[in-house]
Design an enzyme around this catalytic site. Structure first.
Site: not given
Ligand code: PA5
Length: 392
Positions: A260, A281, A383
């Site tokens: 990410e 394996h 989304k």
């Molecule tokens: O690393 C990140 O920023 C994301 O994975 C968020 O943690 C995730 O989308 C959840 O977001 P939020 O805490 O706003 O619900």
């Protein structure tokens, strides 16, 4: 103690190691490095709240998604006994839309004493909001408003959002996730620290481990350069290998951190996870002999409980360690590079060290790739489509 072997199974020499200047530039350059200085001001308060939860609950329900739960899960699961159930039982919710999971959970907690931590920085994550509505409905049926007051803790950003409003309406305790800290970098914030404290993890030692990593950045720099050089050689898949299933959730978080933070603008290394020896394996075949796009990062923890295997005159941990070395050697003989990160055991100092080490490596590596390592614009498009579908 955490040690690193960047040499034995790596066909690359690190000459220019000093990334200090770049690190300083990165910190000066942007606003999302709120975690860098390891703010420990919440620890005492969190420990008090955790004691209440431990005393009064059978189940501690944690509602959240992505980084907001992956951080705590990474650490809690590493400490969790394989078979013995601990009280309170920690259960996560909000990172899937599975109706089966939800209904089975509701049935399971029906007659149990429940405390809940709702964690969302944005208060705008669909799965988390759905789970929150359902659990609040259940709790409202089960407890009076007064009884409910101490049972729910909200962790969110310090802005006016649906979760701060919920906290205000019921008088719930609220912890803050600082504006300058993104979800996957929230390892040292209340988002992770409260669940960890409820699980019995020593937060002071966890911070101490992280502080050690912060004071000793040369291994982090080597790792960043290792990955960067692999990437420049078109090795675009990084296999994280562990040799203990207790580190599975830790790898889930590491995978998220790098995917990410760096997988954007057509760039980045694809992180994958192997839980060895099981995956030897299956995935092991590709690692040894598949398309030459992979390099490896092995994370080994020595076992605390060990047992002698008389047949080989070795302990079980010796045998597991020999497996790691044999695999690294075998892959290296087939031109696959691999570094080894070794912990003398799973404990707070070592995991705190590695948590900080990987966070800084993900940020710095992203900075080197010239990508925005703290946003995740790439997950917004689905989304948008999904919300359009839902409103039809
Ligand atoms: O690393 C990140 O920023 C994301 O994975 C968020 O943690 C995730 O989308 C959840 O977001 P939020 O805490 O706003 O619900």
């Amino acid at each position: 103690m955490v040690t690193f072997d960047f040499n034995k199974y790596v066909n690359l020499r690190f000459e220019k190691l000093n990334l200090d200047a770049l690190t300083n530039l990165m910190i000066k350059d942007n606003k999302m490095m709120g975690w860098f200085d390891l703010d420990s001001r919440y620890i005492e308060d969190i420990k008090e709240t955790a004691n209440q939860i431990k005393e009064k609950s059978d189940v501690f329900l944690i509602i959240g998604a992505g980084g907001s739960i992956n951080c705590s899960k990474a650490i809690i699961d590493a400490f969790k006994p394989h078979f013995k159930k601990k009280k309170p039982e920690i259960i996560y919710l909000g990172d899937s839309l599975s109706s089966d999971y939800l209904l089975e959970l509701l049935e399971y907690i029906k007659n149990k004493k429940v405390f809940v931590n709702i964690i969302s920085k944005s208060a705008n994550t669909l799965e988390v909001n759905l789970a929150t509505d359902i659990i609040m409905y259940l709790l409202n049926k089960k407890y009076s408003k007064e009884e409910l007051k101490d049972r729910v803790i909200i962790t969110t950003e310090n802005v006016d959002n649906p979760l701060t409003r919920l906290a205000r309406e019921y008088g719930f305790k609220r912890y803050v996730i600082e504006k300058e800290i993104g979800g996957r970098y929230s390892m040292f914030t209340p988002a992770s620290l409260l669940p960890m404290a409820v699980a019995g993890i020593n937060l002071e030692l966890f911070f101490l481990g992280a502080k050690e990593a912060k004071d000793n950045l040369s291994d982090c720099y080597k790792y960043v350069l290792y990955r960067y050089n692999m990437y420049l050689s078109n090795l675009v898949v990084e296999a994280y290998n562990v040799y203990d299933p207790k580190l599975k959730s830790f790898l889930e978080w590491v995978k998220q951190l790098f995917a990410e933070s760096q997988g954007k603008n057509g760039r980045g290394i694809l992180p994958i996870a192997n839980i060895n020896t099981g995956d030897l394996h299956s995935m092991g075949q590709f690692m040894q002999d598949g398309l030459n796009i992979v390099f490896e990062t092995n994370i080994y923890n020595h076992s605390i409980k060990d047992t002698k295997i008389t047949k080989y005159n070795k302990t079980m941990d010796d045998i597991n360690y020999i497996a790691l070395k044999s695999v690294a050697k075998s892959h290296f003989e087939n031109n696959k590079n691999g570094i080894i990160i070794e912990m003398d055991k799973i404990d707070e100092l070592n995991l705190g060290y590695l948590a900080y080490f990987f966070m800084l490596s993900a940020a710095l590596g992203g900075y080197l790739l010239n990508v925005n390592y703290y946003d995740q614009e790439g997950v917004n498009n689905y989304k948008k489509i999904m919300l359009e579908e839902l409103s039809k």
